[in-house]
Design a protein around this motif. Structure first.
Motif, PDB file in Angstrom:
ATOM      1  N   THR A  46       0.884  -1.162  -0.020  1.00  0.00           N
ATOM      2  CA  THR A  46       0.193  -0.058  -0.294  1.00  0.00           C
ATOM      3  C   THR A  46       0.881   1.342  -0.004  1.00  0.00           C
ATOM      4  OG1 THR A  46      -1.849  -1.154   1.126  1.00  0.00           O
ATOM      5  CG2 THR A  46      -1.862   1.239   1.199  1.00  0.00           C
ATOM      6  N   LEU A  47       1.871   1.235   0.834  1.00  0.00           N
ATOM      7  CA  LEU A  47       2.936   2.396   0.552  1.00  0.00           C
ATOM      8  C   LEU A  47       3.571   2.579  -0.625  1.00  0.00           C
ATOM      9  CD1 LEU A  47       4.449   4.554   2.385  1.00  0.00           C
ATOM     10  CD2 LEU A  47       6.057   2.955   2.921  1.00  0.00           C
ATOM     11  N   GLU A  48       3.876   1.547  -1.498  1.00  0.00           N
ATOM     12  CA  GLU A  48       4.176   1.918  -2.766  1.00  0.00           C
ATOM     13  C   GLU A  48       3.312   2.186  -3.814  1.00  0.00           C
ATOM     14  OE1 GLU A  48       5.530  -2.233  -3.501  1.00  0.00           O
ATOM     15  OE2 GLU A  48       7.395  -2.055  -2.655  1.00  0.00           O
ATOM     16  N   ARG A  49       1.907   1.957  -3.458  1.00  0.00           N
ATOM     17  CA  ARG A  49       0.774   2.522  -4.140  1.00  0.00           C
ATOM     18  C   ARG A  49       0.666   4.081  -3.851  1.00  0.00           C
ATOM     19  NH1 ARG A  49      -2.293  -1.225  -3.354  1.00  0.00           N
ATOM     20  NH2 ARG A  49      -4.222  -0.204  -2.033  1.00  0.00           N
ATOM     21  N   ILE A  50       0.932   4.291  -2.745  1.00  0.00           N
ATOM     22  CA  ILE A  50       0.745   5.708  -2.137  1.00  0.00           C
ATOM     23  C   ILE A  50       1.718   6.349  -2.819  1.00  0.00           C
ATOM     24  CG2 ILE A  50       1.200   7.243  -0.355  1.00  0.00           C
ATOM     25  CD1 ILE A  50      -0.279   5.212   1.756  1.00  0.00           C
ATOM     26  N   ALA A  51       2.916   5.950  -2.719  1.00  0.00           N
ATOM     27  CA  ALA A  51       3.962   6.640  -3.541  1.00  0.00           C
ATOM     28  C   ALA A  51       3.794   6.898  -5.148  1.00  0.00           C
ATOM     29  CB  ALA A  51       5.553   5.964  -3.463  1.00  0.00           C
ATOM     30  N   ARG A  52       3.229   5.921  -5.568  1.00  0.00           N
ATOM     31  CA  ARG A  52       2.938   6.302  -7.037  1.00  0.00           C
ATOM     32  C   ARG A  52       1.880   7.117  -7.234  1.00  0.00           C
ATOM     33  NH1 ARG A  52       3.434   0.482  -6.888  1.00  0.00           N
ATOM     34  NH2 ARG A  52       1.145   0.147  -6.994  1.00  0.00           N
ATOM     35  N   ILE A  53       0.589   7.313  -6.585  1.00  0.00           N
ATOM     36  CA  ILE A  53      -0.346   8.090  -6.590  1.00  0.00           C
ATOM     37  C   ILE A  53      -0.053   9.533  -6.358  1.00  0.00           C
ATOM     38  CG2 ILE A  53      -2.524   8.859  -5.505  1.00  0.00           C
ATOM     39  CD1 ILE A  53      -3.039   5.747  -5.130  1.00  0.00           C
ATOM     40  N   LEU A  54       0.748   9.671  -5.345  1.00  0.00           N
ATOM     41  CA  LEU A  54       1.495  11.130  -4.826  1.00  0.00           C
ATOM     42  C   LEU A  54       2.732  11.619  -5.496  1.00  0.00           C
ATOM     43  CD1 LEU A  54       0.424  11.146  -1.086  1.00  0.00           C
ATOM     44  CD2 LEU A  54      -0.905  11.643  -2.942  1.00  0.00           C
ATOM     45  N   ASN A  55       3.225  10.669  -6.337  1.00  0.00           N
ATOM     46  CA  ASN A  55       4.466  10.769  -7.143  1.00  0.00           C
ATOM     47  C   ASN A  55       5.616  11.340  -6.194  1.00  0.00           C
ATOM     48  OD1 ASN A  55       6.105  11.223  -9.546  1.00  0.00           O
ATOM     49  ND2 ASN A  55       5.533  13.113  -9.773  1.00  0.00           N
ATOM     50  N   PHE A  56       5.788  10.539  -5.069  1.00  0.00           N
ATOM     51  CA  PHE A  56       7.035  10.923  -4.231  1.00  0.00           C
ATOM     52  C   PHE A  56       7.501   9.432  -3.891  1.00  0.00           C
ATOM     53  CE2 PHE A  56       5.152  14.843  -3.276  1.00  0.00           C
ATOM     54  CZ  PHE A  56       5.943  15.722  -2.701  1.00  0.00           C
ATOM     55  N   PRO A  57       8.986   9.635  -3.779  1.00  0.00           N
ATOM     56  CA  PRO A  57       9.456   8.243  -3.458  1.00  0.00           C
ATOM     57  C   PRO A  57       9.128   7.708  -2.239  1.00  0.00           C
ATOM     58  CG  PRO A  57      11.121  10.264  -4.100  1.00  0.00           C
ATOM     59  CD  PRO A  57       9.647  10.765  -3.889  1.00  0.00           C
ATOM     60  N   VAL A  58       9.156   6.495  -2.209  1.00  0.00           N
ATOM     61  CA  VAL A  58       8.806   5.845  -0.760  1.00  0.00           C
ATOM     62  C   VAL A  58       9.700   6.168   0.148  1.00  0.00           C
ATOM     63  CG1 VAL A  58       8.936   3.506   0.320  1.00  0.00           C
ATOM     64  CG2 VAL A  58       8.190   3.707  -1.944  1.00  0.00           C
ATOM     65  N   ALA A  59      10.917   6.586   0.098  1.00  0.00           N
ATOM     66  CA  ALA A  59      11.855   7.039   1.065  1.00  0.00           C
ATOM     67  C   ALA A  59      11.266   8.313   1.883  1.00  0.00           C
ATOM     68  CB  ALA A  59      13.118   7.315   0.607  1.00  0.00           C
ATOM     69  N   PHE A  60      10.571   9.209   0.879  1.00  0.00           N
ATOM     70  CA  PHE A  60       9.944  10.507   1.565  1.00  0.00           C
ATOM     71  C   PHE A  60       9.161  10.144   2.741  1.00  0.00           C
ATOM     72  CE2 PHE A  60       6.738  13.493   1.572  1.00  0.00           C
ATOM     73  CZ  PHE A  60       7.387  14.875   1.918  1.00  0.00           C
ATOM     74  N   PHE A  61       8.246   9.204   2.837  1.00  0.00           N
ATOM     75  CA  PHE A  61       7.260   8.793   3.671  1.00  0.00           C
ATOM     76  C   PHE A  61       7.767   8.200   4.843  1.00  0.00           C
ATOM     77  CE2 PHE A  61       5.280   8.872  -0.485  1.00  0.00           C
ATOM     78  CZ  PHE A  61       4.130   9.766  -0.360  1.00  0.00           C
ATOM     79  N   CYS A  62       8.974   7.776   4.701  1.00  0.00           N
ATOM     80  CA  CYS A  62       9.772   7.315   5.822  1.00  0.00           C
ATOM     81  C   CYS A  62      10.758   7.841   6.474  1.00  0.00           C
ATOM     82  CB  CYS A  62      10.488   5.748   5.560  1.00  0.00           C
ATOM     83  SG  CYS A  62       9.120   4.403   4.608  1.00  0.00           S
ATOM     84  N   ALA A  63      10.964   9.050   6.119  1.00  0.00           N
ATOM     85  CA  ALA A  63      11.969   9.789   6.732  1.00  0.00           C
ATOM     86  C   ALA A  63      11.321  10.754   7.854  1.00  0.00           C
ATOM     87  CB  ALA A  63      12.494  10.926   5.730  1.00  0.00           C
ATOM     88  N   PRO A  64      12.326  11.314   8.683  1.00  0.00           N
ATOM     89  CA  PRO A  64      11.820  11.954  10.029  1.00  0.00           C
ATOM     90  C   PRO A  64      10.758  13.141   9.667  1.00  0.00           C
ATOM     91  CG  PRO A  64      14.145  11.763   9.907  1.00  0.00           C
ATOM     92  CD  PRO A  64      13.767  11.440   8.627  1.00  0.00           C
ATOM     93  N   ASP A  65       9.940  13.247  10.780  1.00  0.00           N
ATOM     94  CA  ASP A  65       8.997  14.628  10.583  1.00  0.00           C
ATOM     95  C   ASP A  65       9.723  15.714   9.858  1.00  0.00           C
ATOM     96  OD1 ASP A  65       6.353  13.957  10.830  1.00  0.00           O
ATOM     97  OD2 ASP A  65       6.679  13.663  12.963  1.00  0.00           O
ATOM     98  N   VAL A  66       8.893  16.452   9.428  1.00  0.00           N
ATOM     99  CA  VAL A  66       9.307  17.656   8.665  1.00  0.00           C
ATOM    100  C   VAL A  66       8.528  19.008   9.488  1.00  0.00           C
ATOM    101  CG1 VAL A  66       9.749  16.975   6.606  1.00  0.00           C
ATOM    102  CG2 VAL A  66       7.355  17.630   7.050  1.00  0.00           C
ATOM    103  N   ASP A  67       9.257  19.898   9.588  1.00  0.00           N
ATOM    104  CA  ASP A  67       8.625  21.322  10.168  1.00  0.00           C
ATOM    105  C   ASP A  67       7.803  21.934   9.316  1.00  0.00           C
ATOM    106  OD1 ASP A  67       8.616  23.462  11.540  1.00  0.00           O
ATOM    107  OD2 ASP A  67      10.440  24.427  11.169  1.00  0.00           O
ATOM    108  N   GLU A  68       6.469  21.611   9.259  1.00  0.00           N
ATOM    109  CA  GLU A  68       5.549  21.925   8.341  1.00  0.00           C
ATOM    110  C   GLU A  68       4.958  23.334   8.582  1.00  0.00           C
ATOM    111  OE1 GLU A  68       1.584  19.955   6.587  1.00  0.00           O
ATOM    112  OE2 GLU A  68       2.570  18.883   8.014  1.00  0.00           O
ATOM    113  N   ILE A  69       4.823  24.068   7.401  1.00  0.00           N
ATOM    114  CA  ILE A  69       4.109  25.378   7.814  1.00  0.00           C
ATOM    115  C   ILE A  69       2.776  25.386   8.071  1.00  0.00           C
ATOM    116  CG2 ILE A  69       3.930  27.735   6.743  1.00  0.00           C
ATOM    117  CD1 ILE A  69       6.234  27.219   4.753  1.00  0.00           C
ATOM    118  N   VAL A  70       2.319  25.970   9.136  1.00  0.00           N
ATOM    119  CA  VAL A  70       0.765  25.964   9.355  1.00  0.00           C
ATOM    120  C   VAL A  70       0.276  27.425   8.670  1.00  0.00           C
ATOM    121  CG1 VAL A  70       1.026  24.594  11.343  1.00  0.00           C
ATOM    122  CG2 VAL A  70       1.103  27.211  11.547  1.00  0.00           C
TER     123      VAL A  70
END
Length: 363
Positions: A46-70
């Motif tokens: 499912t994670l691989e399918r998520i990566a294909r749909i969103l066009n981001f590498p799988v590694a992006f989803f497993c990296a540490p949290d990001v400092d997101e702009i609110v």
């Protein structure tokens, strides 16, 4: 293991709602909600399918949290035409810019921040004060992007799918960021840059919000780009729209921006202001410009990318190090990433070159 915040970030960057994403993924919206809350983690397939749909590498989803702009932390240039989807996509682009900015900080020395806090100042007075602080005098500013960068502001461009967002700015700790939609005319983008500078110096520590804050930033930008003394000296009186079209070349602003400035300085009357606005609209000058100027680009990112290519670091490798699509790097850097090839020929180097801050102030 999925990092929930990164899934939410990539979904927003793609411009998908939870419901729309769930449909594309073939799960229920509740399942997506559980993924993004961290309640459950998707299986590998499912994670691989998520990566294909969103066009981001799988590694992006497993990296540490990001400092997101609110959204509450960002000052947006446009408020009326912006949808929540467009806002979230723009903020997600800004968060990806944080990743690139942090990576650059590890390898390069960029200009220090040189902005002053002008909260509670009248916007016109604040614009004059900042010009004096920066030694700009009354002369026109040749390049707003270069000026902001010389003063330590990180300036990024916005991608095509956030075209309804003119610009926005945000303070991240002690570092200011400005994001510009370069699909607009160059004159429009210059005003946006000055507008966001107004937000950064007038509203860093709170203050008015909504329409009042936007009006203050507009007044700041108008005064900053078109100093009163210079405008009055150059255009003491106006009788025709052609005079305004000719005069706007000096400050590299839009016809509409100069009409507005002439009105606030009482050089044109209320009746003339309405007449000139109608004439300008009839000529299509709300979306295009006569005697248009070249689009401004980043000098800082040009130097960084040039140094990287000298080290044989390709844009593909930059994207891989950040675990983001190459297109996201290109979108954020005014298209300058096209300067460096996207090949697989890499030469190991002992380290990156340091880039010293430019002393140029865009004038």
């Amino acid at each position: 293991m999925l990092t929930p915040g990164r899934l939410s970030l990539a979904r927003k960057r793609k411009g998908l709602t939870k419901k729309g994403f769930a449909e594309a993924l073939g799960v229920t919206p509740h399942t997506v909600l559980r993924y993004e809350s961290g309640e459950i983690s998707p299986p590998v397939e499912t994670l691989e399918r998520i990566a294909r749909i969103l066009n981001f590498p799988v590694a992006f989803f497993c990296a540490p949290d990001v400092d997101e702009i609110v959204s509450d932390a960002a000052s947006f240039r446009s408020l009326t035409s912006m949808t929540a989807k467009d806002r979230d996509a723009a903020l997600a682009a800004g968060t990806l810019a944080y990743l690139f900015s942090d990576w650059v900080d590890q390898n390069f020395t960029l200009p220090e921040v040189s902005l002053v806090d002008l909260k509670n100042e009248n916007p016109e007075i604040a614009a004059r004060s900042l010009r004096q602080e920066w030694g700009l005098g009354e002369q026109p500013i040749k390049n707003m992007v270069h000026l902001l960068e010389a003063k330590g502001v990180r300036v990024f461009s916005l991608a095509e799918n956030t075209r309804t967002v003119d610009a926005f700015s945000v303070w991240r700790g002690v570092r200011p960021f400005v994001f510009l939609n370069t699909m607009k005319t160059a004159e429009h983008s210059r005003f946006d840059a000055a507008h966001e500078l107004g937000h950064l110096v007038l509203h860093r520590h709170g203050g008015p919000s909504g329409r009042r804050a936007e009006d203050e930033a507009n007044r700041f930008a108008s005064s900053f780009l078109m100093p009163a003394a210079d405008v009055i000296a150059r255009v003491p009186r106006v009788h025709t729209l052609n005079q305004i079209i000719e005069a706007k070349k000096r400050w590299a602003v839009s016809v509409m921006a100069l009409i507005y400035r002439l009105h606030t300085l009482n050089i044109v009357s209320d009746w003339q202001y309405r007449m000139f606005c109608i004439q300008a609209s009839d000529h299509g000058y709300r979306t295009s410009e006569p005697f248009g100027v070249p689009k401004e680009q980043s000098v800082v990112w040009h130097k960084v990318l040039t140094a990287l290519w000298n080290e044989r670091i390709t844009k593909k490798e930059i994207a891989e190090r950040l675990s983001v699509p190459t297109s996201e790097i290109e979108n954020l850097l005014f298209g300058l990433a096209g300067l460096i090839p996207n090949d697989n020929d890499r030469i190991k180097s002992s380290g990156l070159r340091l880039v010293s801050g430019s002393s140029r102030e865009g004038r």
